[in-house]
Design a protein around this motif. Structure first.
Motif, PDB file in Angstrom:
ATOM      1  N   MET A  99       0.832  -1.196   0.000  1.00 29.97           N
ATOM      2  CA  MET A  99       0.000   0.000   0.000  1.00 29.97           C
ATOM      3  C   MET A  99       0.869   1.248   0.000  1.00 29.97           C
ATOM      4  SD  MET A  99      -3.315   0.803   0.422  1.00 29.97           S
ATOM      5  CE  MET A  99      -4.299   2.119   0.965  1.00 29.97           C
ATOM      6  N   LYS A 100       1.876   1.300   0.868  1.00 32.00           N
ATOM      7  CA  LYS A 100       2.730   2.482   0.937  1.00 32.00           C
ATOM      8  C   LYS A 100       3.594   2.616  -0.308  1.00 32.00           C
ATOM      9  CE  LYS A 100       3.069   3.037   5.900  1.00 32.00           C
ATOM     10  NZ  LYS A 100       3.959   3.174   7.030  1.00 32.00           N
ATOM     11  N   THR A 101       4.042   1.501  -0.861  1.00 34.73           N
ATOM     12  CA  THR A 101       4.893   1.590  -2.050  1.00 34.73           C
ATOM     13  C   THR A 101       4.099   2.086  -3.260  1.00 34.73           C
ATOM     14  OG1 THR A 101       4.493  -0.742  -2.543  1.00 34.73           O
ATOM     15  CG2 THR A 101       6.472  -0.219  -1.282  1.00 34.73           C
ATOM     16  N   ALA A 102       2.826   1.757  -3.345  1.00 35.18           N
ATOM     17  CA  ALA A 102       2.005   2.252  -4.449  1.00 35.18           C
ATOM     18  C   ALA A 102       1.850   3.766  -4.364  1.00 35.18           C
ATOM     19  CB  ALA A 102       0.638   1.575  -4.442  1.00 35.18           C
ATOM     20  N   MET A 103       1.666   4.272  -3.155  1.00 34.88           N
ATOM     21  CA  MET A 103       1.547   5.728  -2.966  1.00 34.88           C
ATOM     22  C   MET A 103       2.869   6.420  -3.265  1.00 34.88           C
ATOM     23  SD  MET A 103      -0.371   8.148  -2.327  1.00 34.88           S
ATOM     24  CE  MET A 103      -1.563   8.518  -1.104  1.00 34.88           C
ATOM     25  N   ILE A 104       3.963   5.835  -2.843  1.00 35.25           N
ATOM     26  CA  ILE A 104       5.282   6.426  -3.115  1.00 35.25           C
ATOM     27  C   ILE A 104       5.557   6.410  -4.612  1.00 35.25           C
ATOM     28  CG2 ILE A 104       7.765   6.089  -2.778  1.00 35.25           C
ATOM     29  CD1 ILE A 104       7.094   5.150   0.070  1.00 35.25           C
ATOM     30  N   ASP A 105       5.185   5.326  -5.287  1.00 32.93           N
ATOM     31  CA  ASP A 105       5.356   5.263  -6.743  1.00 32.93           C
ATOM     32  C   ASP A 105       4.576   6.367  -7.443  1.00 32.93           C
ATOM     33  OD1 ASP A 105       7.057   3.112  -6.606  1.00 32.93           O
ATOM     34  OD2 ASP A 105       5.498   1.615  -7.054  1.00 32.93           O
ATOM     35  N   LYS A 106       3.352   6.621  -7.008  1.00 31.36           N
ATOM     36  CA  LYS A 106       2.543   7.687  -7.606  1.00 31.36           C
ATOM     37  C   LYS A 106       3.172   9.054  -7.370  1.00 31.36           C
ATOM     38  CE  LYS A 106      -1.910   5.371  -7.516  1.00 31.36           C
ATOM     39  NZ  LYS A 106      -3.288   5.398  -7.027  1.00 31.36           N
ATOM     40  N   ILE A 107       3.698   9.276  -6.181  1.00 28.65           N
ATOM     41  CA  ILE A 107       4.340  10.567  -5.874  1.00 28.65           C
ATOM     42  C   ILE A 107       5.584  10.747  -6.729  1.00 28.65           C
ATOM     43  CG2 ILE A 107       5.557  11.854  -4.070  1.00 28.65           C
ATOM     44  CD1 ILE A 107       3.549  10.628  -2.065  1.00 28.65           C
ATOM     45  N   VAL A 108       6.375   9.699  -6.865  1.00 26.31           N
ATOM     46  CA  VAL A 108       7.592   9.793  -7.679  1.00 26.31           C
ATOM     47  C   VAL A 108       7.230  10.037  -9.148  1.00 26.31           C
ATOM     48  CG1 VAL A 108       9.555   8.454  -8.543  1.00 26.31           C
ATOM     49  CG2 VAL A 108       9.012   8.428  -6.111  1.00 26.31           C
ATOM     50  N   LYS A 109       6.224   9.327  -9.655  1.00 28.32           N
ATOM     51  CA  LYS A 109       5.790   9.535 -11.045  1.00 28.32           C
ATOM     52  C   LYS A 109       5.301  10.959 -11.258  1.00 28.32           C
ATOM     53  CE  LYS A 109       4.557   4.760 -12.023  1.00 28.32           C
ATOM     54  NZ  LYS A 109       3.466   3.819 -12.277  1.00 28.32           N
ATOM     55  N   PHE A 110       4.543  11.497 -10.297  1.00 24.26           N
ATOM     56  CA  PHE A 110       4.073  12.872 -10.410  1.00 24.26           C
ATOM     57  C   PHE A 110       5.248  13.849 -10.416  1.00 24.26           C
ATOM     58  CE2 PHE A 110       2.701  16.862  -8.426  1.00 24.26           C
ATOM     59  CZ  PHE A 110       1.741  17.252  -9.345  1.00 24.26           C
ATOM     60  N   GLY A 111       6.231  13.621  -9.561  1.00 28.42           N
ATOM     61  CA  GLY A 111       7.407  14.496  -9.517  1.00 28.42           C
ATOM     62  C   GLY A 111       8.199  14.453 -10.807  1.00 28.42           C
ATOM     63  N   VAL A 112       8.379  13.249 -11.346  1.00 26.50           N
ATOM     64  CA  VAL A 112       9.120  13.120 -12.601  1.00 26.50           C
ATOM     65  C   VAL A 112       8.362  13.791 -13.748  1.00 26.50           C
ATOM     66  CG1 VAL A 112       9.918  11.440 -14.315  1.00 26.50           C
ATOM     67  CG2 VAL A 112      10.361  11.048 -11.893  1.00 26.50           C
ATOM     68  N   LEU A 113       7.059  13.590 -13.798  1.00 27.32           N
ATOM     69  CA  LEU A 113       6.246  14.224 -14.835  1.00 27.32           C
ATOM     70  C   LEU A 113       6.294  15.746 -14.714  1.00 27.32           C
ATOM     71  CD1 LEU A 113       4.337  13.820 -17.214  1.00 27.32           C
ATOM     72  CD2 LEU A 113       2.462  13.742 -15.580  1.00 27.32           C
ATOM     73  N   SER A 114       6.224  16.263 -13.502  1.00 27.05           N
ATOM     74  CA  SER A 114       6.302  17.715 -13.293  1.00 27.05           C
ATOM     75  C   SER A 114       7.647  18.258 -13.735  1.00 27.05           C
ATOM     76  CB  SER A 114       6.060  18.044 -11.826  1.00 27.05           C
ATOM     77  OG  SER A 114       4.786  17.629 -11.428  1.00 27.05           O
ATOM     78  N   ALA A 115       8.711  17.528 -13.442  1.00 27.71           N
ATOM     79  CA  ALA A 115      10.043  17.972 -13.849  1.00 27.71           C
ATOM     80  C   ALA A 115      10.182  17.966 -15.372  1.00 27.71           C
ATOM     81  CB  ALA A 115      11.103  17.072 -13.217  1.00 27.71           C
ATOM     82  N   ILE A 116       9.629  16.953 -16.024  1.00 23.62           N
ATOM     83  CA  ILE A 116       9.698  16.889 -17.484  1.00 23.62           C
ATOM     84  C   ILE A 116       8.936  18.051 -18.112  1.00 23.62           C
ATOM     85  CG2 ILE A 116       8.914  15.565 -19.486  1.00 23.62           C
ATOM     86  CD1 ILE A 116       9.595  13.038 -17.869  1.00 23.62           C
ATOM     87  N   ILE A 117       7.765  18.346 -17.583  1.00 24.38           N
ATOM     88  CA  ILE A 117       6.983  19.472 -18.102  1.00 24.38           C
ATOM     89  C   ILE A 117       7.709  20.793 -17.866  1.00 24.38           C
ATOM     90  CG2 ILE A 117       4.847  20.789 -17.776  1.00 24.38           C
ATOM     91  CD1 ILE A 117       3.442  18.094 -17.327  1.00 24.38           C
ATOM     92  N   ALA A 118       8.313  20.959 -16.695  1.00 22.86           N
ATOM     93  CA  ALA A 118       9.033  22.200 -16.396  1.00 22.86           C
ATOM     94  C   ALA A 118      10.236  22.375 -17.310  1.00 22.86           C
ATOM     95  CB  ALA A 118       9.470  22.209 -14.930  1.00 22.86           C
ATOM     96  N   VAL A 119      10.895  21.280 -17.654  1.00 18.55           N
ATOM     97  CA  VAL A 119      12.048  21.367 -18.545  1.00 18.55           C
ATOM     98  C   VAL A 119      11.593  21.581 -19.988  1.00 18.55           C
ATOM     99  CG1 VAL A 119      13.965  20.032 -19.520  1.00 18.55           C
ATOM    100  CG2 VAL A 119      13.586  20.045 -17.061  1.00 18.55           C
ATOM    101  N   ALA A 120      10.526  20.911 -20.389  1.00 19.95           N
ATOM    102  CA  ALA A 120      10.070  21.000 -21.773  1.00 19.95           C
ATOM    103  C   ALA A 120       9.454  22.350 -22.101  1.00 19.95           C
ATOM    104  CB  ALA A 120       9.056  19.892 -22.055  1.00 19.95           C
ATOM    105  N   VAL A 121       8.754  22.949 -21.155  1.00 17.46           N
ATOM    106  CA  VAL A 121       8.069  24.216 -21.385  1.00 17.46           C
ATOM    107  C   VAL A 121       8.458  25.190 -20.276  1.00 17.46           C
ATOM    108  CG1 VAL A 121       5.841  25.256 -21.928  1.00 17.46           C
ATOM    109  CG2 VAL A 121       6.162  22.834 -22.296  1.00 17.46           C
ATOM    110  N   PRO A 122       9.690  25.693 -20.291  1.00 20.93           N
ATOM    111  CA  PRO A 122      10.112  26.549 -19.182  1.00 20.93           C
ATOM    112  C   PRO A 122       9.391  27.893 -19.132  1.00 20.93           C
ATOM    113  CG  PRO A 122      11.795  26.506 -20.873  1.00 20.93           C
ATOM    114  CD  PRO A 122      10.748  25.497 -21.259  1.00 20.93           C
ATOM    115  N   GLU A 123       9.028  28.451 -20.291  1.00 20.98           N
ATOM    116  CA  GLU A 123       8.366  29.745 -20.264  1.00 20.98           C
ATOM    117  C   GLU A 123       6.992  29.662 -19.629  1.00 20.98           C
ATOM    118  OE1 GLU A 123       7.368  27.763 -24.088  1.00 20.98           O
ATOM    119  OE2 GLU A 123       9.271  28.300 -23.212  1.00 20.98           O
ATOM    120  N   MET A 124       6.369  28.491 -19.693  1.00 24.86           N
ATOM    121  CA  MET A 124       5.058  28.345 -19.102  1.00 24.86           C
ATOM    122  C   MET A 124       5.139  28.153 -17.591  1.00 24.86           C
ATOM    123  SD  MET A 124       2.124  25.883 -20.513  1.00 24.86           S
ATOM    124  CE  MET A 124       1.588  24.931 -19.121  1.00 24.86           C
TER     125      MET A 124
END
Length: 126
Positions: A1-26
């Motif tokens: 249960m805890k590992t599934a939540m941690i996986d979701k948090i890590v995926k969200f962080g990685v996705l946010s970082a990719i978006i921030a790098v891909a579209v920095p002006e936004m």
């Protein structure tokens, strides 16, 4: 249960970082969400009609060539290849190729886009 939540948090962080790098002006240039949305609406979406038109031209050209090849196969062996398939592809390809011109005609006729000039047949560029 805890590992599934941690996986979701890590995926969200990685996705946010990719978006921030891909579209920095936004991600950092605008102060408010409304300003960022307005920027996307006015500046970032300008290339969308040209992109859609390019995709329509490519798909239409592929269908036209495919239809011509299908008709060639029908001419070589009428019993093996159906003529309707080639005619259908040619018609669909022609319709898709004409779609950007039709949408431009409708947009200009409805005075959409801020130019306030009605469409005339002499304005069309092919």
């Amino acid at each position: 249960m805890k590992t599934a939540m941690i996986d979701k948090i890590v995926k969200f962080g990685v996705l946010s970082a990719i978006i921030a790098v891909a579209v920095p002006e936004m991600s950092f240039a605008e102060d408010t969400l409304g300003a960022a949305i307005n920027n996307i609406r006015t500046e970032e979406m300008q290339a969308v009609p040209d992109t859609v038109a390019a995709v329509a031209y490519i798909i239409g050209a592929v269908l036209v060539v495919s239809g011509a090849l299908s008709l060639k196969k029908h001419a070589e062996s009428p019993a093996q290849e159906n003529m309707g398939k080639g005619i259908g592809r040619l018609a669909a390809g022609g319709a898709i190729i004409g779609l950007p011109a039709l949408t431009d005609f409708i947009r200009n006729s409805a005075h959409v886009g801020g130019d306030n000039v009605a469409f005339t047949p002499f304005d069309a560029t092919f």
